[in-house]
Design a protein around this motif. Sequence first.
Motif, PDB file in Angstrom:
ATOM      1  N   VAL A  12       0.853  -1.186   0.000  1.00 22.31           N
ATOM      2  CA  VAL A  12       0.000   0.000   0.000  1.00 22.31           C
ATOM      3  C   VAL A  12       0.895   1.246   0.000  1.00 22.31           C
ATOM      4  CG1 VAL A  12      -1.830   1.288   1.156  1.00 22.31           C
ATOM      5  CG2 VAL A  12      -1.918  -1.211   1.090  1.00 22.31           C
ATOM      6  N   VAL A  13       1.599   1.488   1.089  1.00 20.40           N
ATOM      7  CA  VAL A  13       2.442   2.690   1.177  1.00 20.40           C
ATOM      8  C   VAL A  13       3.617   2.615   0.192  1.00 20.40           C
ATOM      9  CG1 VAL A  13       3.918   4.073   2.688  1.00 20.40           C
ATOM     10  CG2 VAL A  13       1.785   3.117   3.570  1.00 20.40           C
ATOM     11  N   GLY A  14       4.327   1.480   0.199  1.00 24.04           N
ATOM     12  CA  GLY A  14       5.476   1.341  -0.694  1.00 24.04           C
ATOM     13  C   GLY A  14       5.081   1.366  -2.154  1.00 24.04           C
ATOM     14  N   ASN A  15       4.041   0.617  -2.499  1.00 24.28           N
ATOM     15  CA  ASN A  15       3.549   0.593  -3.875  1.00 24.28           C
ATOM     16  C   ASN A  15       3.120   1.986  -4.314  1.00 24.28           C
ATOM     17  OD1 ASN A  15       2.497  -0.586  -6.340  1.00 24.28           O
ATOM     18  ND2 ASN A  15       0.485  -0.661  -5.398  1.00 24.28           N
ATOM     19  N   SER A  17       4.078   4.857  -3.142  1.00 25.24           N
ATOM     20  CA  SER A  17       5.256   5.721  -3.227  1.00 25.24           C
ATOM     21  C   SER A  17       6.019   5.491  -4.518  1.00 25.24           C
ATOM     22  CB  SER A  17       6.182   5.480  -2.037  1.00 25.24           C
ATOM     23  OG  SER A  17       5.513   5.769  -0.832  1.00 25.24           O
ATOM     24  N   MET A  18       6.178   4.239  -4.896  1.00 25.10           N
ATOM     25  CA  MET A  18       6.886   3.916  -6.131  1.00 25.10           C
ATOM     26  C   MET A  18       6.073   4.356  -7.347  1.00 25.10           C
ATOM     27  SD  MET A  18       8.371   0.270  -7.491  1.00 25.10           S
ATOM     28  CE  MET A  18       6.750  -0.487  -7.455  1.00 25.10           C
ATOM     29  N   LEU A  19       4.786   4.032  -7.366  1.00 24.18           N
ATOM     30  CA  LEU A  19       3.945   4.410  -8.502  1.00 24.18           C
ATOM     31  C   LEU A  19       3.885   5.921  -8.680  1.00 24.18           C
ATOM     32  CD1 LEU A  19       0.907   1.960  -8.142  1.00 24.18           C
ATOM     33  CD2 LEU A  19       2.974   1.673  -9.531  1.00 24.18           C
ATOM     34  N   ALA A  20       3.874   6.640  -7.557  1.00 21.51           N
ATOM     35  CA  ALA A  20       3.788   8.106  -7.612  1.00 21.51           C
ATOM     36  C   ALA A  20       5.128   8.760  -7.948  1.00 21.51           C
ATOM     37  CB  ALA A  20       3.259   8.644  -6.284  1.00 21.51           C
ATOM     38  N   GLY A  21       6.199   7.973  -7.927  1.00 22.82           N
ATOM     39  CA  GLY A  21       7.510   8.520  -8.281  1.00 22.82           C
ATOM     40  C   GLY A  21       8.185   9.282  -7.159  1.00 22.82           C
ATOM     41  N   LEU A  22       7.856   8.947  -5.905  1.00 22.72           N
ATOM     42  CA  LEU A  22       8.488   9.628  -4.775  1.00 22.72           C
ATOM     43  C   LEU A  22       9.953   9.218  -4.664  1.00 22.72           C
ATOM     44  CD1 LEU A  22       5.672   9.292  -2.091  1.00 22.72           C
ATOM     45  CD2 LEU A  22       6.005  11.084  -3.806  1.00 22.72           C
ATOM     46  N   SER A  23      10.731  10.025  -4.025  1.00 19.36           N
ATOM     47  CA  SER A  23      12.146   9.741  -3.818  1.00 19.36           C
ATOM     48  C   SER A  23      12.307   8.506  -2.935  1.00 19.36           C
ATOM     49  CB  SER A  23      12.823  10.938  -3.144  1.00 19.36           C
ATOM     50  OG  SER A  23      14.033  10.550  -2.535  1.00 19.36           O
ATOM     51  N   PRO A  24      12.982   7.455  -3.419  1.00 20.23           N
ATOM     52  CA  PRO A  24      13.172   6.264  -2.591  1.00 20.23           C
ATOM     53  C   PRO A  24      13.875   6.565  -1.267  1.00 20.23           C
ATOM     54  CG  PRO A  24      13.678   5.750  -4.860  1.00 20.23           C
ATOM     55  CD  PRO A  24      13.480   7.246  -4.779  1.00 20.23           C
ATOM     56  N   HIS A  25      14.850   7.470  -1.291  1.00 19.55           N
ATOM     57  CA  HIS A  25      15.546   7.825  -0.047  1.00 19.55           C
ATOM     58  C   HIS A  25      14.580   8.506   0.928  1.00 19.55           C
ATOM     59  CE1 HIS A  25      18.758   8.783   2.696  1.00 19.55           C
ATOM     60  NE2 HIS A  25      18.340  10.037   2.703  1.00 19.55           N
ATOM     61  N   ALA A  26      13.727   9.399   0.431  1.00 13.24           N
ATOM     62  CA  ALA A  26      12.753  10.074   1.293  1.00 13.24           C
ATOM     63  C   ALA A  26      11.765   9.062   1.874  1.00 13.24           C
ATOM     64  CB  ALA A  26      12.019  11.162   0.513  1.00 13.24           C
ATOM     65  N   VAL A  27      11.353   8.083   1.078  1.00  8.33           N
ATOM     66  CA  VAL A  27      10.439   7.044   1.570  1.00  8.33           C
ATOM     67  C   VAL A  27      11.129   6.247   2.674  1.00  8.33           C
ATOM     68  CG1 VAL A  27       9.142   4.953   0.953  1.00  8.33           C
ATOM     69  CG2 VAL A  27       9.166   6.917  -0.603  1.00  8.33           C
ATOM     70  N   HIS A  28      12.373   5.876   2.462  1.00  2.00           N
ATOM     71  CA  HIS A  28      13.153   5.151   3.473  1.00  2.00           C
ATOM     72  C   HIS A  28      13.233   5.954   4.772  1.00  2.00           C
ATOM     73  CE1 HIS A  28      16.468   3.257   5.533  1.00  2.00           C
ATOM     74  NE2 HIS A  28      17.246   4.301   5.325  1.00  2.00           N
ATOM     75  N   GLU A  29      13.561   7.232   4.674  1.00  3.03           N
ATOM     76  CA  GLU A  29      13.645   8.090   5.863  1.00  3.03           C
ATOM     77  C   GLU A  29      12.298   8.191   6.563  1.00  3.03           C
ATOM     78  OE1 GLU A  29      16.369   9.569   7.271  1.00  3.03           O
ATOM     79  OE2 GLU A  29      17.574   8.448   5.813  1.00  3.03           O
ATOM     80  N   TRP A  30      11.233   8.282   5.786  1.00  2.00           N
ATOM     81  CA  TRP A  30       9.894   8.373   6.358  1.00  2.00           C
ATOM     82  C   TRP A  30       9.559   7.093   7.125  1.00  2.00           C
ATOM     83  CZ3 TRP A  30       5.222   5.772   5.759  1.00  2.00           C
ATOM     84  CH2 TRP A  30       4.103   6.418   6.293  1.00  2.00           C
ATOM     85  N   TYR A  31       9.839   5.929   6.540  1.00  2.00           N
ATOM     86  CA  TYR A  31       9.595   4.664   7.228  1.00  2.00           C
ATOM     87  C   TYR A  31      10.334   4.628   8.560  1.00  2.00           C
ATOM     88  CZ  TYR A  31       7.224   1.909   3.557  1.00  2.00           C
ATOM     89  OH  TYR A  31       6.320   1.409   2.668  1.00  2.00           O
ATOM     90  N   LEU A  32      11.602   5.058   8.563  1.00  2.00           N
ATOM     91  CA  LEU A  32      12.375   5.055   9.805  1.00  2.00           C
ATOM     92  C   LEU A  32      11.748   5.955  10.860  1.00  2.00           C
ATOM     93  CD1 LEU A  32      16.053   5.141   8.489  1.00  2.00           C
ATOM     94  CD2 LEU A  32      14.879   3.208   9.588  1.00  2.00           C
ATOM     95  N   ALA A  33      11.184   7.066  10.437  1.00  2.00           N
ATOM     96  CA  ALA A  33      10.586   8.020  11.368  1.00  2.00           C
ATOM     97  C   ALA A  33       9.216   7.583  11.876  1.00  2.00           C
ATOM     98  CB  ALA A  33      10.469   9.390  10.705  1.00  2.00           C
ATOM     99  N   VAL A  34       8.478   6.850  11.075  1.00  2.00           N
ATOM    100  CA  VAL A  34       7.087   6.548  11.382  1.00  2.00           C
ATOM    101  C   VAL A  34       6.889   5.228  12.126  1.00  2.00           C
ATOM    102  CG1 VAL A  34       4.857   6.001  10.306  1.00  2.00           C
ATOM    103  CG2 VAL A  34       6.159   7.965   9.535  1.00  2.00           C
ATOM    104  N   TYR A  35       7.608   4.194  11.738  1.00  2.00           N
ATOM    105  CA  TYR A  35       7.363   2.872  12.302  1.00  2.00           C
ATOM    106  C   TYR A  35       8.271   2.594  13.494  1.00  2.00           C
ATOM    107  CZ  TYR A  35       4.582   2.140   8.133  1.00  2.00           C
ATOM    108  OH  TYR A  35       3.644   2.255   7.157  1.00  2.00           O
ATOM    109  N   ALA A  36       7.675   2.200  14.596  1.00  2.00           N
ATOM    110  CA  ALA A  36       8.409   1.963  15.840  1.00  2.00           C
ATOM    111  C   ALA A  36       9.412   0.818  15.714  1.00  2.00           C
ATOM    112  CB  ALA A  36       7.440   1.667  16.978  1.00  2.00           C
ATOM    113  N   ASP A  37       9.119  -0.144  14.848  1.00  2.00           N
ATOM    114  CA  ASP A  37       9.999  -1.295  14.700  1.00  2.00           C
ATOM    115  C   ASP A  37      10.906  -1.201  13.471  1.00  2.00           C
ATOM    116  OD1 ASP A  37       7.965  -1.563  12.855  1.00  2.00           O
ATOM    117  OD2 ASP A  37       7.697  -3.711  13.182  1.00  2.00           O
TER     118      ASP A  37
END
Length: 150
Positions: A12-15, A17-37
Amino acid sequence: HAYAHHIQRLMVVGNFSMLAGLSPHAVHEWYLAVYADAFEWVELPNVIGMSQFADGGFMASKPYAASGAYIDRMSNYCDGYDVSKKTGEQSCPFNALYWDFIDRNAANLSKNHRLAQVYSSWKRMDEDKRQSYRDSASTFLKRLDAGQRI
């Protein structure tokens, strides 16, 4: 709170992000900030390699790209949209975003044997249909960029 199932993270989120053409590095940073694990040693290869296919195919043999039909089967994230409708108002945005992604990335992905059937389908579509996917995806992303409720 701050946890998500792998279907939510990857498909959902990853798909999206990729389909929308978001920056992969920004998505990675966002995951680190958002998910506790989210630990970098796991999150980096999962996001860059699998979720965003930004490592050139080192981790996965093809992008984890999916349209609204898959999202609808696996979740309720297309509720409120007509998943059978491919473009325009009330269509699930994943449909047009998927085909727009396929089109935008044809130079890099069309020779991938696991995507041969997808690119064969794309080539068989008439140009008006292909353009309707591009236009619908563009309209959706412009509305999103403008902060409009989707």
